[in-house]
Write a protein that holds these residues in place. Structure first.
Motif, PDB file in Angstrom:
ATOM      1  N   MET A   1      84.081 -29.841  29.105  1.00  0.00           N
ATOM      2  CA  MET A   1      82.939 -30.223  28.275  1.00  0.00           C
ATOM      3  C   MET A   1      81.689 -30.465  29.126  1.00  0.00           C
ATOM      4  O   MET A   1      80.575 -30.203  28.692  1.00  0.00           O
ATOM      5  CB  MET A   1      83.257 -31.475  27.442  1.00  0.00           C
ATOM      6  CG  MET A   1      84.187 -31.250  26.263  1.00  0.00           C
ATOM      7  SD  MET A   1      83.724 -29.859  25.198  1.00  0.00           S
ATOM      8  CE  MET A   1      82.247 -30.523  24.409  1.00  0.00           C
ATOM      9  N   GLU A   2      81.902 -30.949  30.352  1.00  0.00           N
ATOM     10  CA  GLU A   2      80.765 -31.170  31.243  1.00  0.00           C
ATOM     11  C   GLU A   2      80.131 -29.823  31.631  1.00  0.00           C
ATOM     12  O   GLU A   2      78.913 -29.689  31.651  1.00  0.00           O
ATOM     13  CB  GLU A   2      81.252 -31.904  32.491  1.00  0.00           C
ATOM     14  CG  GLU A   2      80.147 -32.533  33.299  1.00  0.00           C
ATOM     15  CD  GLU A   2      80.691 -33.471  34.367  1.00  0.00           C
ATOM     16  OE1 GLU A   2      81.044 -34.611  34.019  1.00  0.00           O
ATOM     17  OE2 GLU A   2      80.804 -33.053  35.527  1.00  0.00           O
ATOM     18  N   VAL A   3      80.989 -28.830  31.910  1.00  0.00           N
ATOM     19  CA  VAL A   3      80.485 -27.481  32.195  1.00  0.00           C
ATOM     20  C   VAL A   3      79.698 -26.979  30.993  1.00  0.00           C
ATOM     21  O   VAL A   3      78.576 -26.470  31.117  1.00  0.00           O
ATOM     22  CB  VAL A   3      81.653 -26.506  32.489  1.00  0.00           C
ATOM     23  CG1 VAL A   3      81.134 -25.084  32.643  1.00  0.00           C
ATOM     24  CG2 VAL A   3      82.415 -26.925  33.745  1.00  0.00           C
ATOM     25  N   HIS A   4      80.282 -27.156  29.825  1.00  0.00           N
ATOM     26  CA  HIS A   4      79.693 -26.626  28.598  1.00  0.00           C
ATOM     27  C   HIS A   4      78.355 -27.285  28.276  1.00  0.00           C
ATOM     28  O   HIS A   4      77.388 -26.606  27.932  1.00  0.00           O
ATOM     29  CB  HIS A   4      80.678 -26.841  27.446  1.00  0.00           C
ATOM     30  CG  HIS A   4      80.220 -26.285  26.138  1.00  0.00           C
ATOM     31  ND1 HIS A   4      79.964 -24.939  25.968  1.00  0.00           N
ATOM     32  CD2 HIS A   4      79.963 -26.874  24.957  1.00  0.00           C
ATOM     33  CE1 HIS A   4      79.570 -24.731  24.718  1.00  0.00           C
ATOM     34  NE2 HIS A   4      79.560 -25.882  24.081  1.00  0.00           N
ATOM     35  N   LYS A   5      78.304 -28.613  28.419  1.00  0.00           N
ATOM     36  CA  LYS A   5      77.111 -29.339  27.995  1.00  0.00           C
ATOM     37  C   LYS A   5      76.050 -29.443  29.079  1.00  0.00           C
ATOM     38  O   LYS A   5      74.861 -29.386  28.798  1.00  0.00           O
ATOM     39  CB  LYS A   5      77.493 -30.754  27.528  1.00  0.00           C
ATOM     40  CG  LYS A   5      78.211 -30.721  26.189  1.00  0.00           C
ATOM     41  CD  LYS A   5      78.450 -32.117  25.651  1.00  0.00           C
ATOM     42  CE  LYS A   5      78.961 -32.056  24.209  1.00  0.00           C
ATOM     43  NZ  LYS A   5      79.725 -33.249  23.869  1.00  0.00           N
ATOM     44  N   LYS A   6      76.490 -29.630  30.335  1.00  0.00           N
ATOM     45  CA  LYS A   6      75.502 -29.828  31.403  1.00  0.00           C
ATOM     46  C   LYS A   6      75.220 -28.543  32.172  1.00  0.00           C
ATOM     47  O   LYS A   6      74.342 -28.517  33.028  1.00  0.00           O
ATOM     48  CB  LYS A   6      75.989 -30.901  32.372  1.00  0.00           C
ATOM     49  CG  LYS A   6      76.077 -32.288  31.743  1.00  0.00           C
ATOM     50  CD  LYS A   6      76.462 -33.334  32.768  1.00  0.00           C
ATOM     51  CE  LYS A   6      76.559 -34.705  32.125  1.00  0.00           C
ATOM     52  NZ  LYS A   6      77.211 -35.669  33.019  1.00  0.00           N
ATOM     53  N   GLY A   7      75.986 -27.509  31.896  1.00  0.00           N
ATOM     54  CA  GLY A   7      75.740 -26.240  32.576  1.00  0.00           C
ATOM     55  C   GLY A   7      76.557 -26.048  33.832  1.00  0.00           C
ATOM     56  O   GLY A   7      76.705 -24.937  34.316  1.00  0.00           O
ATOM     57  N   ARG A   8      77.063 -27.168  34.378  1.00  0.00           N
ATOM     58  CA  ARG A   8      77.900 -27.071  35.576  1.00  0.00           C
ATOM     59  C   ARG A   8      78.696 -28.366  35.733  1.00  0.00           C
ATOM     60  O   ARG A   8      78.327 -29.404  35.186  1.00  0.00           O
ATOM     61  CB  ARG A   8      77.080 -26.837  36.839  1.00  0.00           C
ATOM     62  CG  ARG A   8      75.944 -27.828  37.048  1.00  0.00           C
ATOM     63  CD  ARG A   8      75.347 -27.714  38.435  1.00  0.00           C
ATOM     64  NE  ARG A   8      76.010 -28.631  39.367  1.00  0.00           N
ATOM     65  CZ  ARG A   8      75.954 -28.509  40.679  1.00  0.00           C
ATOM     66  NH1 ARG A   8      75.314 -27.511  41.237  1.00  0.00           N
ATOM     67  NH2 ARG A   8      76.559 -29.382  41.463  1.00  0.00           N
ATOM     68  N   SER A   9      79.749 -28.258  36.512  1.00  0.00           N
ATOM     69  CA  SER A   9      80.528 -29.453  36.802  1.00  0.00           C
ATOM     70  C   SER A   9      81.226 -29.287  38.142  1.00  0.00           C
ATOM     71  O   SER A   9      81.673 -28.188  38.491  1.00  0.00           O
ATOM     72  CB  SER A   9      81.583 -29.680  35.706  1.00  0.00           C
ATOM     73  OG  SER A   9      82.441 -30.746  36.069  1.00  0.00           O
ATOM     74  N   ILE A  10      81.273 -30.386  38.886  1.00  0.00           N
ATOM     75  CA  ILE A  10      82.052 -30.377  40.121  1.00  0.00           C
ATOM     76  C   ILE A  10      83.496 -30.657  39.734  1.00  0.00           C
ATOM     77  O   ILE A  10      83.801 -31.727  39.212  1.00  0.00           O
ATOM     78  CB  ILE A  10      81.529 -31.443  41.107  1.00  0.00           C
ATOM     79  CG1 ILE A  10      80.120 -31.071  41.576  1.00  0.00           C
ATOM     80  CG2 ILE A  10      82.481 -31.590  42.287  1.00  0.00           C
ATOM     81  CD1 ILE A  10      79.401 -32.177  42.324  1.00  0.00           C
TER      82      ILE A  10
ATOM     83  N   ALA B   1      93.399 -34.475  29.359  1.00  0.00           N
ATOM     84  CA  ALA B   1      92.170 -35.246  29.156  1.00  0.00           C
ATOM     85  C   ALA B   1      91.143 -34.938  30.246  1.00  0.00           C
ATOM     86  O   ALA B   1      89.962 -34.725  29.966  1.00  0.00           O
ATOM     87  CB  ALA B   1      92.496 -36.743  29.150  1.00  0.00           C
ATOM     88  N   LYS B   2      91.601 -34.873  31.482  1.00  0.00           N
ATOM     89  CA  LYS B   2      90.684 -34.602  32.585  1.00  0.00           C
ATOM     90  C   LYS B   2      90.143 -33.174  32.511  1.00  0.00           C
ATOM     91  O   LYS B   2      88.953 -32.929  32.716  1.00  0.00           O
ATOM     92  CB  LYS B   2      91.390 -34.832  33.929  1.00  0.00           C
ATOM     93  CG  LYS B   2      90.495 -34.547  35.120  1.00  0.00           C
ATOM     94  CD  LYS B   2      91.063 -35.074  36.433  1.00  0.00           C
ATOM     95  CE  LYS B   2      90.092 -34.770  37.567  1.00  0.00           C
ATOM     96  NZ  LYS B   2      90.526 -35.293  38.861  1.00  0.00           N
ATOM     97  N   ALA B   3      91.032 -32.226  32.203  1.00  0.00           N
ATOM     98  CA  ALA B   3      90.628 -30.825  32.093  1.00  0.00           C
ATOM     99  C   ALA B   3      89.586 -30.648  30.990  1.00  0.00           C
ATOM    100  O   ALA B   3      88.579 -29.963  31.172  1.00  0.00           O
ATOM    101  CB  ALA B   3      91.844 -29.943  31.821  1.00  0.00           C
ATOM    102  N   ASP B   4      89.824 -31.303  29.859  1.00  0.00           N
ATOM    103  CA  ASP B   4      88.875 -31.194  28.734  1.00  0.00           C
ATOM    104  C   ASP B   4      87.539 -31.842  29.076  1.00  0.00           C
ATOM    105  O   ASP B   4      86.477 -31.343  28.708  1.00  0.00           O
ATOM    106  CB  ASP B   4      89.462 -31.843  27.473  1.00  0.00           C
ATOM    107  CG  ASP B   4      90.491 -30.946  26.792  1.00  0.00           C
ATOM    108  OD1 ASP B   4      90.564 -29.752  27.159  1.00  0.00           O
ATOM    109  OD2 ASP B   4      91.223 -31.431  25.920  1.00  0.00           O
ATOM    110  N   LYS B   5      87.598 -32.970  29.781  1.00  0.00           N
ATOM    111  CA  LYS B   5      86.364 -33.673  30.150  1.00  0.00           C
ATOM    112  C   LYS B   5      85.512 -32.789  31.062  1.00  0.00           C
ATOM    113  O   LYS B   5      84.306 -32.635  30.866  1.00  0.00           O
ATOM    114  CB  LYS B   5      86.708 -34.988  30.854  1.00  0.00           C
ATOM    115  CG  LYS B   5      85.502 -35.766  31.319  1.00  0.00           C
ATOM    116  CD  LYS B   5      85.906 -36.991  32.144  1.00  0.00           C
ATOM    117  CE  LYS B   5      84.724 -37.558  32.905  1.00  0.00           C
ATOM    118  NZ  LYS B   5      84.371 -36.785  34.106  1.00  0.00           N
ATOM    119  N   LEU B   6      86.162 -32.185  32.072  1.00  0.00           N
ATOM    120  CA  LEU B   6      85.429 -31.311  32.988  1.00  0.00           C
ATOM    121  C   LEU B   6      84.888 -30.083  32.264  1.00  0.00           C
ATOM    122  O   LEU B   6      83.767 -29.640  32.496  1.00  0.00           O
ATOM    123  CB  LEU B   6      86.340 -30.892  34.155  1.00  0.00           C
ATOM    124  CG  LEU B   6      86.731 -32.013  35.119  1.00  0.00           C
ATOM    125  CD1 LEU B   6      87.817 -31.533  36.084  1.00  0.00           C
ATOM    126  CD2 LEU B   6      85.510 -32.501  35.907  1.00  0.00           C
TER     127      LEU B   6
END
Lengths: 122, 192
Positions: A68-77, A61-66
């Motif tokens: 998707m954040e990379v995918h949608k927002k362009g980057r993720s911490i 769940a955490k891996a998918d959330k991160l």
């Protein structure tokens, strides 16, 4: 990232969990560096999530959330730590072919805490 | 025709035709050639041995730069300093995975251990990153456009051929990652 080819309807499930995971437990003031993963149109979403699971040991769940954040927002911490720790992670991510950079927790990015009242700067 | 990688009792298995193996061997060799560090006459042997390269520069080739990116977004000097300490071993790690995957193609039976699978997934990923630069895939729309190219009878020029090769490696990697995820899901206690 790219969704790539369809392997059949059974292989792709929705990754929407609908839950908001709090990130503040990881942003202690004494761990002032972030590992950032950037979106690119090549890496497969499944692969990026797999790397987060297998390298960091994150739950699906955490891996998918991160991811998707990379995918949608362009980057993720995706991780925090000392400079040396996040640099080591960055090299590992480059080994996997992910586009990773490190940055001071107080610079750039609007994710996580705002940095207000943290005192130190730059 | 190649068969998708699958996870089963024997581990991760796949099937590739001789022509597909030959294609992948060539792609792996191309990326290895791009990643081979330059030999310099005045290279300090001890530095080389421990992976230091004080003469290293940011790669000029876009594809190589994508394989070996800067570690800081807006700090070229700090990124270069980091490159001096890490780039050589990063290159060697990638070359090692590409060579291992290539060697695996020599065996008739394509059954992958967990380590093999890891080598294969990073090798295929690096191949795809290079092909994507050559195809100028800059955003999701470009990727979609390339993805439409699925019919080998459409291969009329270098670009369409590259697009078909890219789509083949994408399909193969996706099936491999699905098999690796399946393997991860069925192994209890692997989560840290």
């Amino acid at each position: 990232m790219t969704l790539s080819v369809a392997l059949g309807p059974d292989t792709r499930e929705s990754t929407q969990t609908g839950t908001v995971v709090s990130a503040d437990s990881l942003t202690a003031p004494d761990v002032p560096w972030n590992l950032v993963i950037w979106n690119d149109p090549v890496n497969l979403m499944s692969y990026v999530s797999f790397v987060f699971r297998s390298y960091f040991g994150y739950s699906e769940a955490k891996a998918d959330k991160l991811m998707m954040e990379v995918h949608k927002k362009g980057r993720s911490i995706v991780a925090h730590g000392s400079k040396e720790q996040v640099e080591q992670h960055a090299v590992a991510m480059h080994g996997y072919g992910l586009w990773a950079t490190v940055e001071k927790a107080t610079s750039g990015g609007k994710e996580g805490t705002s940095g207000k009242g943290k005192g130190k700067r730059g | 025709m190649a068969k998708a990688f699958k996870y089963g009792l024997k581990g991760i298995t796949g099937y590739l035709e001789p022509a597909e193996r030959e294609l992948l061997r060539g792609l792996f060799a191309d990326v290895i050639a791009m990643l081979e560090p330059e030999e310099r006459e005045n290279q300090d042997p001890l530095s080389a041995l421990i992976g230091l390269d004080m003469e290293v520069q940011e790669p000029t080739d876009r594809a190589v730069r994508r394989l070996l990116p800067n570690v800081m977004k807006d700090d070229g000097a700090a990124s270069l300093e980091f490159r001096q300490l890490t780039e050589r071993s990063l290159r060697e790690g990638k070359i090692g995975a590409l060579r291992a995957a290539s060697l695996g193609l020599d065996k008739d039976d394509l059954t992958l251990t967990e380590t093999d699978a890891r080598h294969w997934s990073t090798a295929l990923n690096d191949v795809r990153l290079v092909l994507a630069e050559r195809l100028d895939i800059q955003d999701e729309a470009d990727a979609e456009h390339v993805h439409l190219m699925q019919d080998w009878s459409q291969a009329e020029d270098v670009e369409s051929y590259l697009a078909l090769v890219y789509n083949f490696t994408t399909w193969l990697q996706e099936s491999l990652v699905q098999a690796m995820v399946h393997s991860l899901d069925t192994q209890p206690g692997t989560r840290r």
